[in-house]
Design a protein around this motif. Structure first.
Motif, mmCIF file in Angstrom:
data_model
loop_
_atom_site.group_PDB
_atom_site.id
_atom_site.type_symbol
_atom_site.label_atom_id
_atom_site.label_comp_id
_atom_site.label_asym_id
_atom_site.label_seq_id
_atom_site.Cartn_x
_atom_site.Cartn_y
_atom_site.Cartn_z
ATOM 1 N N UNK A 155 -87.598 10.359 -5.499
ATOM 2 C CA UNK A 155 -87.751 11.797 -5.725
ATOM 3 C C UNK A 155 -88.389 12.402 -4.477
ATOM 4 N N UNK A 156 -87.753 13.435 -3.947
ATOM 5 C CA UNK A 156 -88.211 14.063 -2.713
ATOM 6 C C UNK A 156 -88.908 15.376 -3.050
ATOM 7 N N UNK A 157 -90.186 15.481 -2.710
ATOM 8 C CA UNK A 157 -90.907 16.738 -2.898
ATOM 9 C C UNK A 157 -90.453 17.727 -1.833
ATOM 10 N N UNK A 158 -90.007 18.898 -2.252
ATOM 11 C CA UNK A 158 -89.517 19.905 -1.321
ATOM 12 C C UNK A 158 -90.444 21.122 -1.309
ATOM 13 N N UNK A 159 -90.223 21.967 -0.304
ATOM 14 C CA UNK A 159 -90.950 23.228 -0.142
ATOM 15 C C UNK A 159 -92.442 23.016 0.106
ATOM 16 N N UNK A 160 -92.779 21.828 0.627
ATOM 17 C CA UNK A 160 -94.171 21.555 0.989
ATOM 18 C C UNK A 160 -94.581 22.288 2.254
ATOM 19 N N UNK A 161 -93.573 22.737 3.029
ATOM 20 C CA UNK A 161 -93.856 23.396 4.297
ATOM 21 C C UNK A 161 -94.012 24.901 4.152
ATOM 22 N N UNK A 162 -93.843 25.436 2.945
ATOM 23 C CA UNK A 162 -93.918 26.880 2.738
ATOM 24 C C UNK A 162 -95.367 27.333 2.571
ATOM 25 N N UNK A 163 -95.653 28.612 2.901
ATOM 26 C CA UNK A 163 -97.006 29.136 2.661
ATOM 27 C C UNK A 163 -97.379 29.025 1.190
ATOM 28 N N UNK A 164 -98.620 28.700 0.920
ATOM 29 C CA UNK A 164 -99.123 28.568 -0.447
ATOM 30 C C UNK A 164 -98.370 27.489 -1.237
ATOM 31 N N UNK A 185 -91.116 10.678 -2.144
ATOM 32 C CA UNK A 185 -91.125 11.030 -0.721
ATOM 33 C C UNK A 185 -91.877 12.355 -0.604
ATOM 34 N N UNK A 186 -93.081 12.302 -0.059
ATOM 35 C CA UNK A 186 -93.946 13.482 0.027
ATOM 36 C C UNK A 186 -94.311 13.714 1.484
ATOM 37 N N UNK A 187 -93.408 14.318 2.223
ATOM 38 C CA UNK A 187 -93.555 14.507 3.672
ATOM 39 C C UNK A 187 -93.393 15.989 3.987
ATOM 40 N N UNK A 188 -94.470 16.662 4.416
ATOM 41 C CA UNK A 188 -94.368 18.097 4.707
ATOM 42 C C UNK A 188 -93.406 18.435 5.846
ATOM 43 N N UNK A 189 -93.279 17.558 6.833
ATOM 44 C CA UNK A 189 -92.386 17.815 7.964
ATOM 45 C C UNK A 189 -90.937 17.624 7.534
ATOM 46 N N UNK A 190 -90.115 18.646 7.695
ATOM 47 C CA UNK A 190 -88.762 18.605 7.142
ATOM 48 C C UNK A 190 -87.878 17.508 7.744
ATOM 49 N N UNK A 191 -87.803 17.351 9.057
ATOM 50 C CA UNK A 191 -86.987 16.249 9.593
ATOM 51 C C UNK A 191 -87.458 14.876 9.119
ATOM 52 N N UNK A 192 -88.775 14.678 9.092
ATOM 53 C CA UNK A 192 -89.302 13.398 8.632
ATOM 54 C C UNK A 192 -88.989 13.189 7.158
ATOM 55 N N UNK A 193 -89.032 14.252 6.399
ATOM 56 C CA UNK A 193 -88.706 14.180 4.971
ATOM 57 C C UNK A 193 -87.254 13.752 4.771
#
Length: 324
Positions: A155-164, A185-193
């Motif tokens: 399961x990939x956590x998405x939208x971790x890079x967005x404000x708030x 998969x909890x990676x804030x950086x989109x390419x790394x994710x």
């Protein structure tokens, strides 16, 4: 074509599937990838967007409707055509194929369709996107979202890079409350994710069952989904285990979302891995002795079924249940 990874990319509407796919296609690791896109609507917008970003990679857009319920035959035929065309060019097999499903698709029927492609010996993985901020609410109100998350190996956590954005810890806890078997998969950086999501390194096949660690998440659970730990006596032969599996699938039907665990079978050294998405069970996999922990514990994830309901089918087989 042995060795080709087949990723079933699912996730609820707006959870970031297409963004994750586009991020991956922009990486050099995406070479030798074929993409199939299925969307709901008269115009396959996602397919057009992906095709424009694929840089010469083969992209197939499936017909209108959910691939899980209306165009299983087209999926099989499209995959076969892609593989045939690849072979005709003299190029080596695809490294991976990615099917981006509609946000309303359920993984189980898709896996059933892929059974017709067994000769190609795909390594099939279910990958789900999870909006770290709203995913828990989606799963609580939409059966499709819950089924996608319960079926996923990763399961990939998405939208971790967005404000708030929601915290990684909160997002991971919400995923584990629904599917304690999934690799998060909890990676804030989109390419790394994206790189981590489509890595060729599949999660280990053992079933990591630690009820004490996930029991504290009970309050976060979907109100209609139950996660149970089934314990099978170690003296059962394979016919007895199979009979329990058949009765479990028949009793639960579409309400069976996921099964995974290790069982000890009389006369067999080492544990046997049993796993299913919905009622589609993979062939049993014999594990080397000492690998995967103590056999006998199987996680069962169901929808709209109580412990009493499951006891009715498990009890006659000597299988005991505990809700995690």
């Amino acid at each position: 074509m042995a060795g080709t990874d087949f990723h079933i990319l699912c996730g609820f509407l707006g959870s970031g599937k297409t963004t994750l796919l586009l991020d991956f296609l922009a990486l050099p690791e995406a070479a030798d990838t074929a993409v199939l896109v299925n969307d709901v609507g008269m115009i396959d917008v996602d397919g057009v967007v992906v095709a424009g970003a694929a840089s010469g990679m083969p992209v197939a857009m499936l017909a209108n409707g959910c691939v899980c319920c209306s165009i299983g035959n087209e999926l099989v035929g499209t995959v076969q055509n892609l593989l045939h065309d690849r072979s005709e060019t003299g190029l080596p097999p695809f490294r991976r194929m990615i099917l981006e499903c509609s946000g309303l698709s359920r993984p189980g029927p898709i896996i059933r369709s892929l059974a017709d492609l067994g000769a190609f010996d795909f390594r099939v993985r279910v990958l789900a996107t999870f909006d770290a901020g709203q995913g828990g609410d989606h799963a609580a109100h939409f059966e499709e979202a819950a089924a996608q998350l319960a079926a996923a190996q990763s399961v990939v956590l998405t939208k971790l890079d967005l404000p708030d954005a929601a915290s990684v810890a909160d997002g991971s806890a919400a995923v584990q409350a629904l599917n304690s078997l999934a690799v998060v998969v909890a990676e804030p950086d989109r390419p790394a994710r994206a790189r981590a999501a489509f890595s060729s390194r599949s999660p280990a096949p053992a079933a990591p069952v630690v009820p004490a660690a996930i029991g504290g998440l009970r309050s976060m659970r979907h109100p209609r989904i139950g996660v149970f730990l089934a314990t099978i006596p170690p003296d059962r032969d394979w016919d007895a285990v199979t009979l329990w599996i058949e009765d479990l699938a028949a009793r639960c039907g579409d309400r069976l979302l996921r099964v995974k665990g290790l069982v000890g079978v009389a006369g067999i050294d080492g544990a046997v891995l049993v796993q299913a998405v919905g009622t589609i069970f993979s062939p049993p996999l014999r594990m080397p002795a000492g690998v995967g922990g103590t056999p006998g514990a199987v996680v069962v994830i169901v929808q709209d079924l109580s412990a009493t309901d499951l006891d009715e089918v498990c009890g006659p087989h000597g299988v005991t249940l505990a809700e995690t």
